[in-house]
Enzyme design. Structure first.
Site, PDB file in Angstrom:
ATOM      1  N   LYS A 113      33.625  27.051  42.371  1.00 38.97           N
ATOM      2  CA  LYS A 113      32.714  26.664  43.447  1.00 38.97           C
ATOM      3  C   LYS A 113      31.271  27.121  43.172  1.00 38.97           C
ATOM      4  O   LYS A 113      30.321  26.505  43.643  1.00 38.97           O
ATOM      5  CB  LYS A 113      33.172  27.243  44.783  1.00 38.97           C
ATOM      6  CG  LYS A 113      34.597  26.877  45.192  1.00 38.97           C
ATOM      7  CD  LYS A 113      34.745  25.404  45.492  1.00 38.97           C
ATOM      8  CE  LYS A 113      36.029  25.072  46.244  1.00 38.97           C
ATOM      9  NZ  LYS A 113      37.256  25.239  45.460  1.00 38.97           N
TER      10      LYS A 113
HETATM   11  C1  PLP Z   1      38.376  24.517  45.424  1.00 40.77           C
HETATM   12  C2  PLP Z   1      39.345  24.832  44.365  1.00 40.77           C
HETATM   13  C3  PLP Z   1      40.177  23.848  43.821  1.00 40.77           C
HETATM   14  C4  PLP Z   1      40.203  22.423  44.335  1.00 40.77           C
HETATM   15  O1  PLP Z   1      39.000  21.741  44.063  1.00 40.77           O
HETATM   16  P1  PLP Z   1      38.635  20.414  44.892  1.00 40.77           P
HETATM   17  O2  PLP Z   1      37.267  20.055  44.459  1.00 40.77           O
HETATM   18  O3  PLP Z   1      38.710  20.796  46.334  1.00 40.77           O
HETATM   19  O4  PLP Z   1      39.648  19.393  44.532  1.00 40.77           O
HETATM   20  C5  PLP Z   1      41.018  24.208  42.782  1.00 40.77           C
HETATM   21  N1  PLP Z   1      41.070  25.479  42.331  1.00 40.77           N
HETATM   22  C6  PLP Z   1      40.279  26.444  42.838  1.00 40.77           C
HETATM   23  C7  PLP Z   1      40.398  27.832  42.312  1.00 40.77           C
HETATM   24  C8  PLP Z   1      39.384  26.155  43.855  1.00 40.77           C
HETATM   25  O5  PLP Z   1      38.610  27.129  44.359  1.00 40.77           O
END
Ligand code: PLP
Length: 500
Positions: A113
């Site tokens: 993120k």
């Molecule tokens: C947010 C997240 C995901 C999923 O990503 P999306 O963009 O919501 O599909 C997968 N793994 C981790 C560790 C995340 O923080």
């Protein structure tokens, strides 16, 4: 380039306006009116560039109302050695012949993120300035764990912005929770919601759509925006690392120009994999996008059947950031594969709201199946994959990335397709120490330990260091203790803002 709503009932706006607003007034998501192309010469020239330079080039294709200076400032404030602990920002690590893990977790909160949320606050303040905004911006976030902390880190102490984060009380790991409730900053609020991620996300969506709530804020010189991946400012920085990965493979001699690759993405809200889809539409030679889910496998079923059905029990898994039944960004994919038919998209989204399901037509289903392959992994399979990859390659996977690796193996079995592959690695394994340690050390030897002691045991066992951002996190003071029922989320926001 202008951005319109995926549901068609809102005015088209430039990027700055779309980023500032977060979500379109008709409840749809902002989508670009066309996808810019990236030619081979540019792609080759990327080989010699730093990540930040690549980001500048790609962002400028989408944020055409930003000046080059504005984009450069945002990019440099985000992708630098003060925030990321790896000089290449999103390094590719070979796992086996022709298979690479792209580590997207070298930012301040150890999850992917950060790739978007380190730059979003700069894009948002720039957007506010460009659009002559005088209101204070209140950013509302619903998090399944990682977004919340990454958004808090990105937005803390940013002038003109306040941020409120809601997380599901029992839906995040101990480390994730601790990361959030210890958050410092003069403009931050964190609250637990009694419910799951979908409850938190729906609560936030309802607040956004509530005219009375919006009116109250407006009369106090405030307006809301979103840092969830429904905000276009989250999506566009994620396109960068897929283009960047291709450039790295090319520069490293692992592929030749024009050669196709496959991309595997552990998926929840469909934001990360959608960015890969946009990269493909820009001309990056991607053969297959492999969408990996845990046992909340709504997306696997959707890709296989064309039916999206959220009417099922929500399962809590060891990959909590993927425990999602309503993948919001799928709406943008539908907009693309219908050839921008916002009317169709609006109808499906209405069906989802009122009936809990929708079904796309055959043509749309075939278009999706031509690019996407969906699969899922149970918690047991995920742990087995963590163990086998550790034993065979000495590489430590977190639970989410392990879902990706497991589903990739299933794809190989089903297709025999040995195209060079990138697996998006979405979190540092120490964010999910307990499950990772159980997988490789065994639960017997961990009994009686809390998650922090387990992290230390994992460090001793593997010799892989706990990242600085997570070390001693259990010793930091807890600053946020609010817990609320899902109906009271609006109240929590108003109380924090000290209005009405
Ligand atoms: C947010 C997240 C995901 C999923 O990503 P999306 O963009 O919501 O599909 C997968 N793994 C981790 C560790 C995340 O923080």
């Amino acid at each position: 380039m202008m951005y319109s709503s995926s549901r068609g009932a809102a005015e088209a706006v430039p990027a700055a306006q779309a980023i500032k607003m977060g979500i379109a007034p008709d409840g749809g998501l902002f989508v670009p009116d066309h996808i810019p192309q990236i030619d081979s010469d540019t792609l080759t020239s990327f080989g010699k560039m730093f990540y930040a330079e690549r980001a500048e080039r790609i962002l400028s294709l989408y944020l055409q109302d930003f000046s080059p200076g504005e984009i450069a400032r945002c990019v440099r404030a985000a992708y630098n050695s003060g925030s990321f602990d790896d000089a290449s920002i999103a390094p590719l690590v070979p796992l086996e012949a022709g298979v690479f893990v792209q580590e997207l977790w070298h930012g301040p909160t150890c999850a992917f993120k950060d790739m978007a949320l380190q730059i979003l606050p700069h894009l948002m303040t720039t957007s506010a300035a460009k659009t002559g905004e005088t209101d204070e911006i209140v950013v509302l976030v619903a998090t399944s764990g990682d977004t919340g902390k990454a958004a808090l880190e990105g937005f803390k102490d940013v002038d003109g912005i306040r941020i409120v984060v809601f997380y599901p009380q029992d839906g995040v790991s101990e480390v994730q929770k601790r990361q959030m409730v210890t958050q410092t900053g003069k403009n931050v609020m964190v609250a637990a919601v009694e419910g799951n991620f979908d409850d938190a996300q729906n609560g936030v969506k309802q607040i956004f759509a509530d005219p009375e709530f919006n009116g109250k804020l407006a009369s106090h010189g405030m307006k809301m925006s979103s840092a969830n991946s429904i905000n276009w400012g989250r999506l566009v920085p994620q396109i960068v690392y897929y283009v960047s990965a291709y450039a790295d493979l090319l520069a490293g001699g692992h592929i030749s120009l024009g050669e196709e690759i496959n991309v595997v993405v552990p998926t929840g809200n469909f934001g990360n994999i959608l960015a890969a889809y946009y990269a493909r539409k820009m001309g990056i030679p991607i053969h297959r996008l492999i969408c990996a889910s845990n046992i909340n496998y709504v997306l696997t079923e959707f890709i296989n059947s064309g039916i999206y059905d959220r009417r099922r029990d929500f399962a809590r898994t060891i990959s909590p950031s993927m425990d999602i039944l309503i993948s919001s960004n799928l709406e943008r994919l539908l907009f693309e594969v219908t050839g921008h038919d916002a009317g169709k998209v609006a109808n499906w989204m209405r069906d989802l709201q009122t009936q809990g399901r929708y079904e796309v037509d055959d043509e749309v289903k075939q278009q999706i199946q031509a690019v996407f392959w969906g699969g899922y992994a149970s918690d047991e399979e995920t742990k087995a994959t963590i163990r086998s990859v550790w034993e065979n390659s000495g590489y430590l996977l977190d639970t989410h990335t392990a879902v990706g690796v497991n589903v990739y193996q299933k794809y190989l079995g089903a297709s025999g397709d040995h195209t060079v592959t990138i697996i998006a690695s979405t979190a540092n394994p120490y964010k999910f120490s307990q499950s990772v340690a159980e997988a490789i050390i065994g639960s017997d030897r961990l009994s009686g330990m809390d998650e922090f002691a387990i992290a230390q045991a994992l460090e001793e066992y593997t010799g892989k260091p706990i990242p600085a951002a997570l070390r001693d996190i259990e010793k930091r003071p807890i600053l946020h203790r609010t817990v609320c029922p899902k109906q009271a989320m609006g109240r929590v926001v108003l109380d924090y803002l000290q209005i009405g």
